[in-house]
Design an enzyme around this catalytic site. Structure first.
Site, PDB file in Angstrom:
ATOM      1  N   PRO A   1       0.770  -1.230   0.000  1.00  0.00           N
ATOM      2  CA  PRO A   1       0.000   0.000   0.000  1.00  0.00           C
ATOM      3  C   PRO A   1       0.809   1.293   0.000  1.00  0.00           C
ATOM      4  CG  PRO A   1      -0.032  -1.011   2.183  1.00  0.00           C
ATOM      5  CD  PRO A   1       0.946  -1.740   1.362  1.00  0.00           C
ATOM      6  N   GLU A   2       0.911   1.901  -1.138  1.00  0.00           N
ATOM      7  CA  GLU A   2       1.330   3.295  -1.223  1.00  0.00           C
ATOM      8  C   GLU A   2       0.063   4.089  -1.560  1.00  0.00           C
ATOM      9  OE1 GLU A   2       4.906   3.929  -3.562  1.00  0.00           O
ATOM     10  OE2 GLU A   2       5.573   1.888  -3.182  1.00  0.00           O
TER      11      GLU A   2
END
Length: 290
Positions: free
Chosen positions: A2-3
């Site tokens: 998750p960015e």
DNA sequence: CTGTGTTCCTGTTCGC
DNA sequence: TGCGAACAGGAACACA
């Protein structure tokens, strides 16, 4: 995983179900994640209605009817999933599968069950309440949102002025620009044709006006994030149909995790290389990133 | 204040 | 094929 683009994709996926939902029950299946759960966490969520689901950098923020907010960070391996099918009595059951490893938080809603899963437990959940007007410190420290109107070449130039560190480390610094991670920093620098180890201060510009390079870099950051969100959105359906472990955007990576492959830039004969900066792996083309 | 290295944790991949 | 080592999308923290 998750960015910023992945978190935004998660937000868009969850919002239709979560916004408007009431919280009926919260089960904590351990006493902490990265941090201990706040005091009376479950009790304070009970009976609340979720009225909005927002994103700030890599954080998800579920705003509640009473002004409080559930804040989630997915760390390296966190994910939410919805279990939405009711049985013949209209009751949502959990678990539906036999062996739900690393399901740490189970939130029962009036229209489904929201499960937080996180093998490495680098993620965390927190609660911002109305009694405490100061936002949680980890939100207060965040820098500019890279897809907002505030962000552009001028802002980027100002943020890196005087920084002694590399441009790569500066872009990863969440207190400057909030939401970029290792993948998208590598990708943005490649798109902009900028070597990751150059001093950040070189992008400040000499007279206060951003250079062409800085303008290019700011554009590359915005472009790669927007493209990733589009791709994440379009492959979310696949993600739902398959059983969860497929990444969203990896087929679009030009350098990340492509060490040894030819540089994809038209006309460039370089081979993607790999190095370590501040303990993180950087992928880059030594030929076209100057 | 700024910059850097360490640390948390489990699962997957790599090299012998 | 097996098995330990290395490594992974993050960021708080300690320390120079």
């Amino acid at each position: 995983m998750p960015e910023l683009p992945e978190v935004e994709t998660v937000r868009r996926g969850l919002a239709p179900t979560l916004v408007g939902a009431h919280i009926l029950r919260v089960d904590l299946r351990r006493k902490d994640l990265r941090f201990p759960f706040p005091k009376d966490f479950a009790a304070r969520l009970l009976g609340r209605q979720i009225i909005a689901l927002r994103r700030r950098a890599k954080y998800l923020i579920a705003e509640m009817s009473d002004g409080s907010a559930l804040i989630a960070h997915l760390g390296m391996s966190g994910s939410f999933r919805l279990e939405g099918r009711a049985d013949e009595n209209g009751v949502f059951n959990y678990p539906r599968s036999k062996n739900p490893a690393h399901d740490h938080v189970v939130i029962h809603l009036d229209r489904g069950i929201l499960v937080y899963n996180d093998p490495r437990r680098f993620g965390f959940l927190d609660l911002a309440t109305t009694d405490d007007p100061a936002p949680p410190p980890f939100l207060a420290k965040l820098g500019v949102e890279p897809l907002s109107n505030e962000f552009g070449a001028e802002t980027l130039a100002m943020l890196v002025a005087g920084r002694k560190t590399s441009i790569k480390a500066a872009l990863l610094d969440q207190s400057l620009i909030a939401g970029l991670g290792n993948i998208y920093v590598c990708e943005a620098l490649h798109r902009a044709g900028i070597a990751p180890n150059r001093p950040a201060s070189e992008f400040a510009g000499r007279t206060g006006a951003p250079t062409k390079e800085t303008t290019r870099l700011a554009g590359s950051i915005r472009d790669v994030l927007e493209e990733a969100i589009l791709a994440g959105g379009s492959s979310l359906r696949d993600h739902r149909q398959a059983d969860g472990s497929l990444g969203y955007f990896q087929h679009h990576f030009r350098v990340y995790d492509r060490g040894g492959e030819p540089c994809p830039r038209a006309g460039c004969k370089g081979i993607i290389g790999k190095m370590t900066q501040n303990g993180r792996t950087t992928f880059f083309c030594p030929k076209c990133q100057k």
